[in-house]
Design a protein around this motif. Structure first.
Motif, PDB file in Angstrom:
ATOM      1  N   SER A  20       2.593  -1.724  -2.501  1.00 53.33           N
ATOM      2  CA  SER A  20       1.222  -2.217  -2.591  1.00 53.33           C
ATOM      3  C   SER A  20       0.630  -2.467  -1.219  1.00 53.33           C
ATOM      4  N   ALA A  21       1.453  -3.013  -0.319  1.00 55.56           N
ATOM      5  CA  ALA A  21       0.957  -3.299   1.028  1.00 55.56           C
ATOM      6  C   ALA A  21       0.526  -2.024   1.721  1.00 55.56           C
ATOM      7  N   VAL A  22       1.318  -0.971   1.557  1.00 52.23           N
ATOM      8  CA  VAL A  22       0.974   0.300   2.185  1.00 52.23           C
ATOM      9  C   VAL A  22      -0.317   0.840   1.605  1.00 52.23           C
ATOM     10  N   LEU A  23      -0.449   0.772   0.273  1.00 53.89           N
ATOM     11  CA  LEU A  23      -1.633   1.308  -0.365  1.00 53.89           C
ATOM     12  C   LEU A  23      -2.875   0.499  -0.019  1.00 53.89           C
ATOM     13  N   LEU A  24      -2.737  -0.824  -0.001  1.00 51.43           N
ATOM     14  CA  LEU A  24      -3.881  -1.665   0.344  1.00 51.43           C
ATOM     15  C   LEU A  24      -4.359  -1.390   1.755  1.00 51.43           C
ATOM     16  N   ALA A  25      -3.393  -1.113   2.645  1.00 51.74           N
ATOM     17  CA  ALA A  25      -3.754  -0.854   4.028  1.00 51.74           C
ATOM     18  C   ALA A  25      -4.265   0.565   4.213  1.00 51.74           C
ATOM     19  N   GLY A  26      -3.751   1.520   3.392  1.00 49.21           N
ATOM     20  CA  GLY A  26      -4.036   2.926   3.643  1.00 49.21           C
ATOM     21  C   GLY A  26      -5.161   3.494   2.820  1.00 49.21           C
ATOM     22  N   CYS A  27      -5.498   2.895   1.681  1.00 50.01           N
ATOM     23  CA  CYS A  27      -6.523   3.461   0.818  1.00 50.01           C
ATOM     24  C   CYS A  27      -7.896   2.921   1.185  1.00 50.01           C
ATOM     25  N   SER A 103       2.358 -12.786   0.898  1.00 51.04           N
ATOM     26  CA  SER A 103       3.113 -11.703   0.270  1.00 51.04           C
ATOM     27  C   SER A 103       2.966 -10.398   1.040  1.00 51.04           C
ATOM     28  N   LEU A 104       1.744 -10.119   1.503  1.00 50.39           N
ATOM     29  CA  LEU A 104       1.517  -8.893   2.268  1.00 50.39           C
ATOM     30  C   LEU A 104       2.281  -8.922   3.586  1.00 50.39           C
ATOM     31  N   GLU A 105       2.297 -10.076   4.229  1.00 52.52           N
ATOM     32  CA  GLU A 105       3.029 -10.192   5.495  1.00 52.52           C
ATOM     33  C   GLU A 105       4.529 -10.042   5.267  1.00 52.52           C
ATOM     34  N   ALA A 106       5.020 -10.609   4.158  1.00 52.99           N
ATOM     35  CA  ALA A 106       6.434 -10.470   3.836  1.00 52.99           C
ATOM     36  C   ALA A 106       6.786  -9.009   3.560  1.00 52.99           C
ATOM     37  N   ALA A 107       5.877  -8.310   2.846  1.00 55.61           N
ATOM     38  CA  ALA A 107       6.115  -6.892   2.562  1.00 55.61           C
ATOM     39  C   ALA A 107       6.091  -6.072   3.845  1.00 55.61           C
ATOM     40  N   GLU A 110       9.307  -6.639   5.668  1.00 54.60           N
ATOM     41  CA  GLU A 110      10.402  -5.944   4.992  1.00 54.60           C
ATOM     42  C   GLU A 110      10.378  -4.449   5.297  1.00 54.60           C
ATOM     43  N   LEU A 111       9.184  -3.848   5.267  1.00 53.39           N
ATOM     44  CA  LEU A 111       9.070  -2.414   5.524  1.00 53.39           C
ATOM     45  C   LEU A 111       9.417  -2.080   6.973  1.00 53.39           C
ATOM     46  N   LEU A 112       8.989  -2.930   7.891  1.00 51.93           N
ATOM     47  CA  LEU A 112       9.312  -2.702   9.308  1.00 51.93           C
ATOM     48  C   LEU A 112      10.813  -2.820   9.545  1.00 51.93           C
ATOM     49  N   ALA A 113      11.428  -3.822   8.936  1.00 53.65           N
ATOM     50  CA  ALA A 113      12.873  -4.005   9.088  1.00 53.65           C
ATOM     51  C   ALA A 113      13.621  -2.800   8.527  1.00 53.65           C
TER      52      ALA A 113
END
Length: 295
Positions: A20-27, A103-107, A110-113
């Motif tokens: 969701s974080a990727v989509l919210l940032a990318g769409c 939640s977005l920051e946690a996601a 997590e993705l960066l890690a």
């Protein structure tokens, strides 16, 4: 073993926070892509072909079963629903809600890690032919002497005094009935079930001793408070030739090597970092696990 992922438009709204974080940032927003890169437009937002392919690539079985593009179409419909929900969330400023921000920051973290760990794993070389051969020779119970087992698993409940003398006696038992008699004499409560398993499905710590037992013989296994007896009811030879095992061994060793490289890299990061535990989590505290939850 991985489980089959069932993707549907209804479930798309419940996708992981990371996706969701990727989509919210990318769409939505940004320079418009060429029509060949766009799978669908959703109001002012877009769903790219890459986004659809990314979901499919994360689900190999879904991609393999994509006859006639049915799975691709389902994935696209799911992403459209997700984009619509994301747009609705932005319309009412939910992206500013403290819980959503957290939640977005946690996601994102997590993705960066995960991306960093994958970059470490990608640098690891594949095992050599010699290493694969050595593994094959070192584990005959998995390959040259592989067996299919029918076992009786007996779980025990008893005091240390009741269980103390059982291991030696169990090793001398000649059948499952002998084991049952031993447990009755010791006054140990037990429950049994029959299970059928291939050698590779058994934990290595269990497989190695079981591979040395003939039908009728039993092994006593204790781990912490869990005590079980495994009796070999049947064992059928099912060897795997070297040539058929090479790819599986290579994949296993490569995965194990990548995991070890990531583990070592994490140890080095911790060694260089300054980490301070505070409050109820402070080292040496009475019980870090009982620390109050963050508010």
């Amino acid at each position: 073993m991985s489980t089959l992922f069932r993707f549907s438009p209804r479930r798309a709204a419940l996708c992981s926070l990371g996706a969701s974080a990727v989509l919210l940032a990318g769409c939505g927003g940004g320079e418009r892509k060429s029509d060949t890169q766009i799978a669908a437009t959703v109001n002012k937002g877009e769903i790219s072909v890459h986004q659809v392919q990314s979901v499919l690539q994360r689900q190999p079985r879904l991609m393999a079963a994509d006859a006639g593009g049915t799975a691709t179409a389902r994935v696209l419909e799911g992403l459209i629903d997700q984009e619509l929900a994301a747009q609705a969330a932005r319309d009412v400023s939910l992206e500013k809600d403290p819980r959503v921000v957290q939640s977005l920051e946690a996601a994102r973290r997590e993705l960066l890690a995960l991306a960093w760990q994958e970059s470490i794993a990608a640098k690891v070389s594949n095992p050599s032919t010699e290493e694969i051969d050595r593994y094959y020779e070192a584990h005959p119970e998995l390959f040259a002497q592989r067996r299919l087992y029918i076992l009786q698993e007996t779980s025990l409940e008893g005091t240390p005094d009741q269980l103390g003398g059982l291991p030696a006696k169990v090793s001398l038992a000649q059948s499952a009935d002998d084991v049952a008699s031993l447990l009755q004499q010791a006054g140990v409560r037990s429950s049994s079930r029959a299970i059928a398993m291939a050698a590779e499905d058994l934990p290595q710590k269990l497989l190695e001793p079981l591979s040395r037992l003939e039908p009728g013989r039993s092994g006593y296994f204790a781990q912490g408070s869990t005590v079980r007896i495994y009796t070999v009811l049947e064992a059928h030879k099912a060897p795997v030739e070297r040539r058929l095992a090479l790819n599986a061994i290579g994949a296993y060793l490569a995965k194990d090597r990548r995991s070890e490289a990531v583990s070592q890299a994490m140890k080095e990061l911790r060694g260089k970092a300054k980490i301070e535990y505070l409050g109820g989590f402070a080292k040496g505290g009475e019980n870090a696990a009982s620390a109050p939850p963050a508010r």
